[in-house]
Design an enzyme around this catalytic site. Structure first.
Site, PDB file in Angstrom:
ATOM      1  CB  THR A  20       4.985   3.200   3.188  1.00 56.17           C
ATOM      2  OG1 THR A  20       4.078   3.559   2.125  1.00 56.17           O
ATOM      3  CG2 THR A  20       5.936   2.137   2.686  1.00 56.17           C
ATOM      4  CB  ILE A  68      -0.913   0.021   1.248  1.00 50.98           C
ATOM      5  CG1 ILE A  68      -1.754  -1.250   1.308  1.00 50.98           C
ATOM      6  CG2 ILE A  68      -1.799   1.261   1.229  1.00 50.98           C
ATOM      7  CD1 ILE A  68      -2.609  -1.375   2.567  1.00 50.98           C
ATOM      8  CG  MET A  69       2.639   1.834  -3.458  1.00 47.53           C
ATOM      9  SD  MET A  69       2.979   1.979  -5.203  1.00 47.53           S
ATOM     10  CE  MET A  69       1.340   2.198  -5.880  1.00 47.53           C
ATOM     11  CG  ASP A  70      -0.589   6.052   3.250  1.00 49.08           C
ATOM     12  OD1 ASP A  70      -0.949   5.890   4.431  1.00 49.08           O
ATOM     13  OD2 ASP A  70      -0.936   7.042   2.572  1.00 49.08           O
ATOM     14  N   GLY A  71       1.712   7.809   1.569  1.00 47.57           N
ATOM     15  CA  GLY A  71       2.661   8.831   2.016  1.00 47.57           C
ATOM     16  C   GLY A  71       3.223   9.709   0.911  1.00 47.57           C
TER      17      GLY A  71
END
Lengths: 274, 288
Positions: A219, A38-41
């Site tokens: 992240t 999950i490509m968070d940020g």
């Protein structure tokens, strides 16, 4: 710097040598077959670096490219990335459009990479929510790479797990209807065969192309799955990292894999039980 | 010929030495990680002690109202430790948590629910709470017991319910692109599956009888909330060796914060308070 130059740069020099040595040591232990992220940020990264959000997303796309290459070198066969949720349509239309533009660019780049490294690319989600041009480009890419099976990259776009389950239920019902099964005049001897089963639902999932993930990385320091691969992650090592996605690098991947190896026996036992 | 044999032997020896070196490095790295984890565990225990004794001021007041529904996933080994579970629930009750869902994969907790309820003053089961309309009653702790069969299998049962319902009324075109079902219909089917299927026996005639019930029942805000179709927990605490939800019903943890607490045998009050406190500080965008 062109993206193609970046890829060439990754493969050259001492960094590549160091990485190969590190991965060789890691491969002594069990290597996950499937890593999901999950490509968070991205927006927090942009804010931190005082750049606009789209440059942040660009940096995120680059981080994903690095992850793909690292996973290929490490021996991971499946990588799944949560690129865009159905819930993300609630963002500002301008932001959504820019993300869609980035998606189109990424499809072009993936077309180039897939030819170079024989990568199968799959788009999982309700693709009908995408514009016609992105849908067509995505379908063309999926068709052209369908024959490759060394490495499978799944991009979850317009995806939520609840939508995926619902879609799988609908397709299972359609399949049963198509078989001419209905409740009127049923034959008691064949009752069980007429019922929808777990295997029917799972074969209609968007993610049926890949086995269940071994590691799910999020992240950005968050501890929730945000409707991503919940069905598939019963025996999956959930890893939450404080770093924002564009700053995710080789050492983070190494750390996550080492953590997975520490708990491997437990997960292997659980997979047999469930 | 001798030279090629010798080179083969040399190659084999160097490969074995290389493998041995790699294995040693791998074990060394993992030993270092184990030491680091052990050190972190000690630090966490110390911090928990400070929290329990009230020396860390920020943990003294929790905005517990934000935690409306808590789920606890317990590993199979921990599920047998009923006394520990009761102690955990007592801590939660003392903190002010009123709605708790207990989950384990094999349904061990379901079997010991009577014992748990007897030893927890005033606690009641979720279905009993609804029947007596005491869901909003803040005096009692309300417990729900869930297992793996309330996850994927419940979705399958709900799918069969929807299949039966719509096979009577709808002509389905295989090329139909529009959605047949909605998420709310799925949610309702899951809720009523939780009500009706108290055993795991599956029979096609059951589904038909259930379909009649499903059509005739009226569902408003007071729908039964059980097992597969219960409310979504705000926070899910995992007591086990690793951070993993172990098949908790997928429909219910879409936006749930999942926190790993370590094995149940080493649970402590301070870690529980810290986990709840951190949850109350979280702000979710829900995709926005």
């Amino acid at each position: 710097m062109l993206r193609e130059d970046i890829i060439i740069d990754i493969f050259s020099g001492w960094r590549s040598f160091l990485r190969k040595c590190l991965f060789r040591v890691l491969r002594v232990g069990p290597i996950p077959s499937h890593i999901a992220v999950i490509m968070d940020g991205n927006r927090r990264y942009a804010k931190k670096k005082k750049i606009d959000d789209m440059t942040g997303y660009d940096a995120g796309a680059l981080a994903l490219l690095h992850l793909i290459i690292y996973c290929m070198e490490l021996g991971v066969k499946y990588v799944t990335a949560y690129a865009f949720s159905i819930d993300n349509f609630r963002r500002h239309p301008e932001e959504v459009q820019k993300i869609m533009d980035l998606t189109m660019e990424s499809v072009m780049l993936l077309t180039w990479i897939s030819k170079l490294r024989l990568v199968r690319v799959h788009f999982a989600g309700n693709l009908q929510l995408l514009s016609a041009d992105i849908q067509d480009a995505a379908k063309r890419l999926m068709e052209s790479t369908a024959g490759y099976n060394n490495f499978v990259l799944t991009i979850c776009i317009c995806y939520t797990c609840s939508d995926e389950i619902l879609h799988a239920v609908e397709e299972s019902c359609k399949e049963k209807w198509d078989d001419g099964i209905g409740i009127m005049g049923y034959d008691e001897g064949n009752d069980y065969e007429r019922l929808i089963k777990v295997v029917d639902i799972e074969k209609h999932m968007y993610m049926a192309i890949a086995p269940d993930p071994d590691i799910l990385i999020r992240t950005g320091g968050e501890y929730r799955l945000s409707n991503f691969l919940i069905w598939q992650s019963s025996c999956c090592h959930l890893s939450s990292l404080g770093t924002v996605w564009p700053e995710f690098g080789m050492f983070h991947l190494v750390w996550v894999v080492l953590d997975f190896q520490q708990n491997y026996r437990y997960f292997a036992k659980k997979k047999l039980q469930l | 010929m001798d030279f090629s044999n010798e080179s083969r032997v040399l190659h084999r020896c160097s490969a074995q030495i290389g493998n041995l070196l790699l294995r040693s490095l791998w074990h060394l790295v993992h030993s270092i990680i184990s030491i680091c984890n052990f050190t972190l565990d000690i630090a966490n225990v110390l911090e928990s002690y400070l929290i329990s004794s009230g020396l860390l001021g920020r943990y003294k007041s929790l905005h517990i109202a934000k935690l409306r529904y808590l789920a606890i996933v317990i590993d199979s080994e921990g599920a047998y430790q009923t006394s520990k579970i009761i102690k955990l629930l007592q801590w939660l009750e003392a903190v002010g948590v009123k709605h708790v869902c207990l989950y384990d994969t094999e349904g061990i907790l379901k079997k010991s629910k009577d014992f748990v309820l007897e030893n927890l003053d005033g606690a009641i089961l979720f279905q009993d709470a609804h029947e007596n309309n005491v869901l909003l009653d803040q005096q009692h702790m309300i417990l729900e017991f869930v297992s793996f069969s309330d996850g994927k299998e419940a979705v399958v049962k709900a799918a069969n319910v929807l299949f039966i319902k719509y096979s009577k009324h709808v002509v389905i075109d295989q090329n139909q692109k529009e959605k047949i079902f909605t998420e709310s219909q799925m949610s309702e089917a899951l809720k009523t599956v939780g009500l009706f299927f108290l055993s795991d026996q599956v029979d096609f005639r059951c589904y038909y009888q259930f379909f009649l019930l499903f059509v005739n029942l009226s569902f408003g805000t007071s729908s039964f909330l059980l097992g597969s179709g219960g409310p979504e927990p705000d926070l899910l605490l995992v007591y086990g060796p690793a951070r993993c939800h172990l098949g908790f019903p997928a429909w219910r943890i879409k936006y749930t914060e999942i926190v790993h607490m370590g094995p149940l045998k080493s649970m402590n009050y301070g870690s529980l308070i810290k986990a709840i406190y951190k949850f109350t500080m979280v702000r979710q965008n829900y995709g926005k």
